[in-house]
Write a protein that holds these residues in place. Structure first.
Motif, PDB file in Angstrom:
ATOM      1  N   MET A 180      42.125  52.075  33.525  1.00 17.24           N
ATOM      2  CA  MET A 180      41.924  50.855  34.367  1.00 17.24           C
ATOM      3  C   MET A 180      40.858  50.094  33.608  1.00 17.24           C
ATOM      4  SD  MET A 180      43.336  50.382  37.056  1.00 17.24           S
ATOM      5  CE  MET A 180      42.686  49.398  38.233  1.00 17.24           C
ATOM      6  N   GLY A 181      40.118  50.854  32.848  1.00 19.15           N
ATOM      7  CA  GLY A 181      39.139  49.843  31.938  1.00 19.15           C
ATOM      8  C   GLY A 181      39.699  49.024  31.044  1.00 19.15           C
ATOM      9  N   LYS A 182      40.942  49.663  30.512  1.00 20.31           N
ATOM     10  CA  LYS A 182      41.531  48.883  29.586  1.00 20.31           C
ATOM     11  C   LYS A 182      42.158  47.535  30.375  1.00 20.31           C
ATOM     12  CE  LYS A 182      45.472  51.242  27.969  1.00 20.31           C
ATOM     13  NZ  LYS A 182      46.424  51.912  27.356  1.00 20.31           N
ATOM     14  N   TRP A 183      42.463  47.871  31.476  1.00 20.28           N
ATOM     15  CA  TRP A 183      43.165  46.618  31.983  1.00 20.28           C
ATOM     16  C   TRP A 183      41.982  45.745  32.326  1.00 20.28           C
ATOM     17  CZ3 TRP A 183      45.734  42.841  34.583  1.00 20.28           C
ATOM     18  CH2 TRP A 183      45.453  42.467  35.706  1.00 20.28           C
ATOM     19  N   LYS A 184      40.757  45.989  32.870  1.00 14.36           N
ATOM     20  CA  LYS A 184      39.779  45.116  33.140  1.00 14.36           C
ATOM     21  C   LYS A 184      39.275  44.472  31.759  1.00 14.36           C
ATOM     22  CE  LYS A 184      37.686  47.657  36.314  1.00 14.36           C
ATOM     23  NZ  LYS A 184      36.715  48.204  37.248  1.00 14.36           N
ATOM     24  N   ARG A 185      39.164  44.855  30.988  1.00 10.18           N
ATOM     25  CA  ARG A 185      38.826  44.289  29.600  1.00 10.18           C
ATOM     26  C   ARG A 185      40.119  43.552  28.781  1.00 10.18           C
ATOM     27  NH1 ARG A 185      36.653  49.609  28.806  1.00 10.18           N
ATOM     28  NH2 ARG A 185      38.422  50.237  27.768  1.00 10.18           N
ATOM     29  N   SER A 186      41.471  43.547  29.493  1.00  8.35           N
ATOM     30  CA  SER A 186      42.318  42.942  28.586  1.00  8.35           C
ATOM     31  C   SER A 186      42.255  41.542  28.730  1.00  8.35           C
ATOM     32  CB  SER A 186      43.725  43.526  29.185  1.00  8.35           C
ATOM     33  OG  SER A 186      43.921  42.980  30.690  1.00  8.35           O
ATOM     34  N   GLN A 187      43.052  40.899  27.857  1.00 13.37           N
ATOM     35  CA  GLN A 187      43.311  39.263  27.870  1.00 13.37           C
ATOM     36  C   GLN A 187      44.242  39.161  29.195  1.00 13.37           C
ATOM     37  OE1 GLN A 187      42.065  37.319  25.341  1.00 13.37           O
ATOM     38  NE2 GLN A 187      42.984  35.829  27.038  1.00 13.37           N
ATOM     39  N   ALA A 188      45.167  40.014  29.449  1.00 16.31           N
ATOM     40  CA  ALA A 188      45.689  39.748  30.527  1.00 16.31           C
ATOM     41  C   ALA A 188      45.147  39.396  31.944  1.00 16.31           C
ATOM     42  CB  ALA A 188      46.974  40.882  31.083  1.00 16.31           C
ATOM     43  N   TYR A 189      44.263  40.347  32.032  1.00 20.06           N
ATOM     44  CA  TYR A 189      43.235  40.214  33.097  1.00 20.06           C
ATOM     45  C   TYR A 189      42.529  38.950  33.288  1.00 20.06           C
ATOM     46  CZ  TYR A 189      39.452  41.442  36.772  1.00 20.06           C
ATOM     47  OH  TYR A 189      38.969  41.403  37.778  1.00 20.06           O
ATOM     48  N   ALA A 190      41.882  38.640  32.041  1.00 17.95           N
ATOM     49  CA  ALA A 190      41.221  37.405  31.866  1.00 17.95           C
ATOM     50  C   ALA A 190      42.065  36.302  32.288  1.00 17.95           C
ATOM     51  CB  ALA A 190      40.331  37.540  30.356  1.00 17.95           C
ATOM     52  N   ASP A 191      43.564  36.369  31.636  1.00 19.29           N
ATOM     53  CA  ASP A 191      44.116  35.039  31.984  1.00 19.29           C
ATOM     54  C   ASP A 191      44.652  34.986  33.348  1.00 19.29           C
ATOM     55  OD1 ASP A 191      44.082  34.482  29.104  1.00 19.29           O
ATOM     56  OD2 ASP A 191      45.907  35.389  28.627  1.00 19.29           O
ATOM     57  N   TYR A 192      44.774  36.087  33.839  1.00 14.94           N
ATOM     58  CA  TYR A 192      45.422  36.192  35.402  1.00 14.94           C
ATOM     59  C   TYR A 192      44.259  35.577  36.193  1.00 14.94           C
ATOM     60  CZ  TYR A 192      47.028  37.688  39.621  1.00 14.94           C
ATOM     61  OH  TYR A 192      47.463  37.953  41.034  1.00 14.94           O
ATOM     62  N   MET A 193      42.996  36.034  36.054  1.00 11.93           N
ATOM     63  CA  MET A 193      41.982  35.659  36.959  1.00 11.93           C
ATOM     64  C   MET A 193      41.649  34.275  36.756  1.00 11.93           C
ATOM     65  SD  MET A 193      40.705  37.562  39.286  1.00 11.93           S
ATOM     66  CE  MET A 193      39.843  36.340  40.471  1.00 11.93           C
ATOM     67  N   GLY A 194      41.470  33.760  35.432  1.00  4.57           N
ATOM     68  CA  GLY A 194      41.247  32.369  35.050  1.00  4.57           C
ATOM     69  C   GLY A 194      42.203  31.687  35.858  1.00  4.57           C
ATOM     70  N   PHE A 195      43.594  32.044  35.789  1.00  3.49           N
ATOM     71  CA  PHE A 195      44.751  31.255  36.572  1.00  3.49           C
ATOM     72  C   PHE A 195      44.373  31.070  37.904  1.00  3.49           C
ATOM     73  CE2 PHE A 195      49.179  31.261  38.496  1.00  3.49           C
ATOM     74  CZ  PHE A 195      49.632  30.011  37.854  1.00  3.49           C
ATOM     75  N   ILE A 196      44.079  32.130  38.545  1.00  5.54           N
ATOM     76  CA  ILE A 196      44.089  32.246  39.886  1.00  5.54           C
ATOM     77  C   ILE A 196      42.621  31.299  40.512  1.00  5.54           C
ATOM     78  CG2 ILE A 196      43.128  33.595  42.002  1.00  5.54           C
ATOM     79  CD1 ILE A 196      46.092  34.488  40.893  1.00  5.54           C
ATOM     80  N   LEU A 197      41.561  31.324  39.625  1.00  5.71           N
ATOM     81  CA  LEU A 197      40.436  30.497  39.681  1.00  5.71           C
ATOM     82  C   LEU A 197      40.616  29.117  39.500  1.00  5.71           C
ATOM     83  CD1 LEU A 197      37.570  33.035  38.660  1.00  5.71           C
ATOM     84  CD2 LEU A 197      38.431  32.723  41.192  1.00  5.71           C
ATOM     85  N   THR A 198      41.195  28.806  38.536  1.00 11.81           N
ATOM     86  CA  THR A 198      41.525  27.620  38.340  1.00 11.81           C
ATOM     87  C   THR A 198      42.318  26.681  39.348  1.00 11.81           C
ATOM     88  OG1 THR A 198      41.774  27.987  35.688  1.00 11.81           O
ATOM     89  CG2 THR A 198      42.722  25.740  36.722  1.00 11.81           C
ATOM     90  N   LEU A 199      43.436  27.331  39.825  1.00 13.07           N
ATOM     91  CA  LEU A 199      43.946  26.661  40.908  1.00 13.07           C
ATOM     92  C   LEU A 199      43.425  26.853  42.174  1.00 13.07           C
ATOM     93  CD1 LEU A 199      47.499  28.827  40.678  1.00 13.07           C
ATOM     94  CD2 LEU A 199      47.069  26.269  40.165  1.00 13.07           C
ATOM     95  N   ASN A 200      42.470  27.760  42.519  1.00 15.48           N
ATOM     96  CA  ASN A 200      41.397  27.970  43.658  1.00 15.48           C
ATOM     97  C   ASN A 200      40.730  26.587  43.683  1.00 15.48           C
ATOM     98  OD1 ASN A 200      40.370  29.367  45.909  1.00 15.48           O
ATOM     99  ND2 ASN A 200      38.497  29.059  44.590  1.00 15.48           N
ATOM    100  N   GLU A 201      39.900  26.244  42.485  1.00 10.96           N
ATOM    101  CA  GLU A 201      39.383  24.961  42.115  1.00 10.96           C
ATOM    102  C   GLU A 201      40.226  23.850  42.554  1.00 10.96           C
ATOM    103  OE1 GLU A 201      35.657  23.780  41.893  1.00 10.96           O
ATOM    104  OE2 GLU A 201      36.222  25.930  41.726  1.00 10.96           O
ATOM    105  N   GLY A 202      41.508  23.767  41.906  1.00  8.80           N
ATOM    106  CA  GLY A 202      42.122  22.563  42.054  1.00  8.80           C
ATOM    107  C   GLY A 202      42.634  22.277  43.649  1.00  8.80           C
TER     108      GLY A 202
END
Length: 324
Positions: A38-60
């Motif tokens: 799970m640490g690998k997932w939380k440090r991954s580019q995928a996690y950063a991109d996925y969370m960034g996507f969710i939060l960008t839309l949340n702001e929008g």
């Protein structure tokens, strides 16, 4: 929303930014097989991109109604047509007579059709110069509609649909100006189709926490839906447990659409069948609700091994650690 890959002011199809060269498209696969991964997932580019996507839309969507005006691009139209196809297949695949009430086996017939057609459906959404991305992106579509063995659906499947949309943004098929349409048109239509699947085939909630979970099936529409209601002049969190309010405003607000569906599907006092939501109605402001739900989403969905063990990683959502 992959703004770095966008050119300012570019709108016609042929002005789309060229695909960054670092995408060697591949069929995504599971990478999280044990709890220590799970640490690998939380440090991954995928996690950063996925969370960034969710939060960008949340702001929008902050403070905006479902019925407000926004541009609808050709890609968005094609995604709506794809979801319309999935909807039509439900009509063509009625539930079968079977002894058990839940998990109607006709769902497997419906799913087999998607399994077979997913790549073609995705190819039809992508511009022709991006057809090489279809096999990779199609995997997320197939993961987004439930599990055909268990005939269940949960927040991991919902996350796969958000990942599907995130991938379309990363390759430049969806753009920054599509933000509102991504939630208000595409994601909203996706929810309609999922609710129809859940009702028609009596799907089980995947990994349900029963009355202690937020909702049996969804999570993201509560996040984005609470953002829509931030600074609303009259509607406060305490109002969403009132049926009159839900019936009056559900066309405008995704959060209230979700509550309406819960009210249709469940009987008995709201505080008993949806205890977590009942607690949320006591929070004083929508911005507090929104922040709390984002924290809860990370803790209850994205940091739970039973959910993330099914997540698949490819070139677009990569298991590689975020570059420092």
């Amino acid at each position: 929303m992959a703004e770095s890959e966008q050119q300012p002011g570019a709108s016609p199809e042929d002005d789309r930014p060229p695909i960054p060269v670092n995408f060697n498209f591949m069929v995504p696969k599971k990478e999280i097989s044990m709890v220590p991964d799970m640490g690998k997932w939380k440090r991954s580019q995928a996690y950063a991109d996925y969370m960034g996507f969710i939060l960008t839309l949340n702001e929008g969507v902050k403070g905006k109604k479902l019925t407000c005006e926004y541009p609808v691009s050709e890609t968005v139209e094609k995604l709506l047509s794809l979801l319309g196809t999935l909807d039509r297949w439900i009509d063509e695949t009625p539930p079968v007579d079977q002894p058990s009430r839940f998990g109607n086996k006709a769902y497997r017939t419906w799913y087999a059709k998607l399994d077979q057609e997913a790549e073609n459906l995705v190819s039809a959404v992508l511009p022709s110069d991006l057809s090489a991305a279809a096999p990779e992106i199609a995997v997320y579509l197939k993961e987004a509609v439930g599990n055909s063995t268990r005939i269940d659906y949960g927040t991991g499947h919902e996350a796969a649909f958000a990942a599907f949309l995130c991938c379309l943004c990363k390759v430049g098929a969806l753009r920054v100006e599509d933000q509102l349409a991504i939630i208000f048109k595409v994601f909203d239509r996706y929810l309609e189709v999922m609710r129809k699947l859940q009702k028609t085939y009596r799907m089980e909630p995947a990994g349900s926490q029963g009355v202690w979970g937020l909702d049996d099936f969804q999570f993201l529409p509560f996040i984005w839906g609470s953002s829509q209601l931030i600074d609303h002049p009259t509607l406060e969190p305490r109002h969403f447990v009132e049926e009159k309010v839900v019936n009056e405003y559900h066309q405008d607000y995704m959060f209230l659409e979700c509550i309406k569906f819960i009210n249709e599907m469940k009987t008995g006092p709201f505080a008993e069948h949806s205890n977590q939501l009942w607690n949320i109605s006591a929070v004083p402001s929508w911005s507090k609700v929104n922040q709390g739900l984002i924290r809860m989403y990370k803790a209850e969905c994205l940091e739970k091994f039973p959910v993330i063990q099914h997540f698949k990683f490819g070139s677009l959502l990569s298991i590689q650690p975020v570059k420092p």
